[in-house]
Write a protein that holds these residues in place. Structure first.
Motif, PDB file in Angstrom:
ATOM      1  N   GLY A 118       0.830  -1.195   0.000  1.00  0.00           N
ATOM      2  CA  GLY A 118       0.000   0.000   0.000  1.00  0.00           C
ATOM      3  C   GLY A 118       0.866   1.246   0.000  1.00  0.00           C
ATOM      4  O   GLY A 118       2.101   1.174   0.047  1.00  0.00           O
ATOM      5  N   LYS A 119       0.217   2.411  -0.025  1.00  0.00           N
ATOM      6  CA  LYS A 119       0.935   3.679  -0.086  1.00  0.00           C
ATOM      7  C   LYS A 119       0.257   4.708   0.802  1.00  0.00           C
ATOM      8  O   LYS A 119      -0.971   4.726   0.910  1.00  0.00           O
ATOM      9  N   LEU A 120       1.080   5.561   1.424  1.00  0.00           N
ATOM     10  CA  LEU A 120       0.570   6.630   2.270  1.00  0.00           C
ATOM     11  C   LEU A 120       0.454   7.912   1.451  1.00  0.00           C
ATOM     12  O   LEU A 120       1.429   8.381   0.864  1.00  0.00           O
ATOM     13  N   TYR A 121      -0.753   8.457   1.411  1.00  0.00           N
ATOM     14  CA  TYR A 121      -1.015   9.698   0.669  1.00  0.00           C
ATOM     15  C   TYR A 121      -1.310  10.814   1.655  1.00  0.00           C
ATOM     16  O   TYR A 121      -2.120  10.651   2.577  1.00  0.00           O
ATOM     17  N   SER A 122      -0.655  11.955   1.472  1.00  0.00           N
ATOM     18  CA  SER A 122      -1.001  13.106   2.296  1.00  0.00           C
ATOM     19  C   SER A 122      -2.398  13.582   1.929  1.00  0.00           C
ATOM     20  O   SER A 122      -2.911  13.279   0.842  1.00  0.00           O
ATOM     21  N   ARG A 123      -3.008  14.331   2.829  1.00  0.00           N
ATOM     22  CA  ARG A 123      -4.349  14.848   2.555  1.00  0.00           C
ATOM     23  C   ARG A 123      -4.345  15.720   1.308  1.00  0.00           C
ATOM     24  O   ARG A 123      -5.302  15.691   0.520  1.00  0.00           O
ATOM     25  N   ALA A 124      -3.282  16.474   1.105  1.00  0.00           N
ATOM     26  CA  ALA A 124      -3.188  17.323  -0.079  1.00  0.00           C
ATOM     27  C   ALA A 124      -3.117  16.490  -1.349  1.00  0.00           C
ATOM     28  O   ALA A 124      -3.725  16.826  -2.371  1.00  0.00           O
ATOM     29  N   GLU A 125      -2.386  15.371  -1.317  1.00  0.00           N
ATOM     30  CA  GLU A 125      -2.285  14.494  -2.482  1.00  0.00           C
ATOM     31  C   GLU A 125      -3.643  13.907  -2.841  1.00  0.00           C
ATOM     32  O   GLU A 125      -3.995  13.798  -4.016  1.00  0.00           O
ATOM     33  N   LEU A 126      -4.416  13.531  -1.838  1.00  0.00           N
ATOM     34  CA  LEU A 126      -5.747  12.989  -2.107  1.00  0.00           C
ATOM     35  C   LEU A 126      -6.656  14.036  -2.732  1.00  0.00           C
ATOM     36  O   LEU A 126      -7.529  13.720  -3.535  1.00  0.00           O
TER      37      LEU A 126
END
Length: 411
Positions: free
Chosen positions: A212-220
């Motif tokens: 899996g991958k961690l996305y910042s709120r801004a990236e989402l």
């Protein structure tokens, strides 16, 4: 000669410089031990370090006349006075606890909110005479019972055999608080960033088994690729109670590559694991949550920041509406006739379920009304059995038959 002998005897009786220094050091160390012992037994009251410009408890007691929260039902001047001069080690005072209910007092005929929030794990201990009463009233639970936890998904019966003409989709989520950190309404930017880094370390290790991958709120927000996870802007409630301070700093969502699991970091609590399925197979969703929350629990222990657990409260998180298991199991169900039946509210109360509207007409979200008193398997089982019964009732009503004989006893 006699005088000389007497002088020698006197000199022999007088302590040497080394002996004097040794005695003085022993006295000093003894005094230091006593001071340390006293400090240990009677820790400094954090409130004594503040210089809050406040009046007396009588002068500061909030106006609860038009307040329809659970907090307002519980709080009395006497109870407020007992909490007034208390503060946790991280600086949470009682006014911080009740502020959400004062900011959003609710409506007379609307759903009742809990109206309070813990600033840290110690809040539940220091303000226990308040929080215990709120939990008992809001969750209909006796605090004398000890909380248990069960993530053995094999103990769940059913959940993979709903009638698909009625059961449309499902979701299981669980929240966790991390020890040694303030909760979202109270933590500092630094704490929130440390929580983010802890989550990143743990999730990077989880990804070795579940990619899996961690996305910042801004990236989402800016990435056009559909990740199957929707995290909207902060709600008005989150803005008012402080959860959304410094948004979106250190907020993120980890998403598994196969789309089975999402982990929210610092969004509404320290951690929230969410599994959503379009086939309403809540057994599979529950299994996914069970397997991965146990893995994350082990990883956080390894990082020396375990999830907060207390014997009577269970898993401790920021809202008293979620303590115990922190688990919400829900199924979206299509119901046309049952929502208009006069006995619906009674049926839901007996099943210990809640029914919420969705954005689709005649589609309702059925979930557990409580999170404390049973273990994780127990609450999920309530939802499984309850949804099956509600669907059975709906079918009866479609055929213009009565459902009185189907109304269960209180669970």
């Amino acid at each position: 000669m006699a005088n000389a002998s007497a002088n020698k005897i006197a000199a022999a009786k007088e302590p040497s410089f080394r002996e004097v220094m040794k005695e003085e050091m022993c006295e000093a160390l003894t005094g230091l031990r006593e001071e340390l012992r006293e400090d240990t037994l009677v820790p400094t009251d954090p409130m004594s370090l503040f210089n809050l410009k406040r009046g007396s408890p009588e002068e500061e007691f909030p106006n609860l006349k038009y307040n329809y929260t659970c907090m307002a039902r519980i709080l009395t001047p006497k109870l407020y006075t007992r909490q007034f001069n208390r503060a946790t080690q991280s600086g949470v005072i009682f006014d911080d606890v009740i502020r959400p209910g004062l900011e959003e007092p609710g409506k007379l005929h609307g759903p009742m909110s809990v109206g309070c929030v813990a600033g840290d794990g110690q809040s539940y201990i220091l303000f226990c005479d308040f929080f215990d009463r709120v939990i008992e009233a809001y969750q209909n639970h006796k605090m004398s019972k000890l909380q248990e936890s069960d993530f053995n998904h094999d103990n769940l019966k059913g959940g993979d055999d709903f009638d698909r003409d009625y059961a449309l989709s499902c979701e299981v989520s669980v929240v966790r608080g991390v020890d040694d950190f303030g909760f979202p309404t109270h933590c500092s930017r630094g704490e929130r960033r440390q929580l983010f880094m802890l989550a990143k370390k743990a999730l990077d290790q989880l990804a070795e088994e579940l990619p899996g991958k961690l996305y910042s709120r801004a990236e989402l927000s800016h990435d056009k690729e559909d990740k199957g996870v929707t995290v909207g802007a902060p709600s008005l409630s989150q803005l008012r109670n402080g959860v959304a301070r410094d948004w979106p700093d250190s907020r993120a969502v980890w998403i598994s590559k196969d789309g089975t699991l999402a982990v929210w970091v610092n969004i509404d609590d320290h951690l929230r694991l969410v599994t959503t399925r379009d086939d309403a197979n809540i057994a599979e969703a529950f299994q996914c949550i069970c397997v991965n929350i146990l893995k994350l629990e082990a990883l956080y222990k390894k990082l020396r920041h375990p999830f907060i657990w207390k014997q009577q409260l269970g898993w401790v998180v920021s809202s008293p509406a979620d303590v115990g298991t922190g688990l919400r199991a829900s199924v979206r169900v299509k119901l046309q006739h049952l929502p208009r039946h006069k006995r619906l509210e009674d049926v839901l109360n007996r099943l210990r379920l809640r029914m919420d509207n969705t954005d689709c007409s005649e589609v309702y979200n059925i979930s557990n009304a409580q999170t404390i008193g049973l273990d994780e398997v127990g609450f999920t089982q309530l939802v499984v059995d309850g949804v099956k019964l509600l669907i059975r009732m709906e079918k009866r009503l479609e055929g213009e038959e009565k459902i009185d004989d189907l109304v269960p006893l209180q669970k």
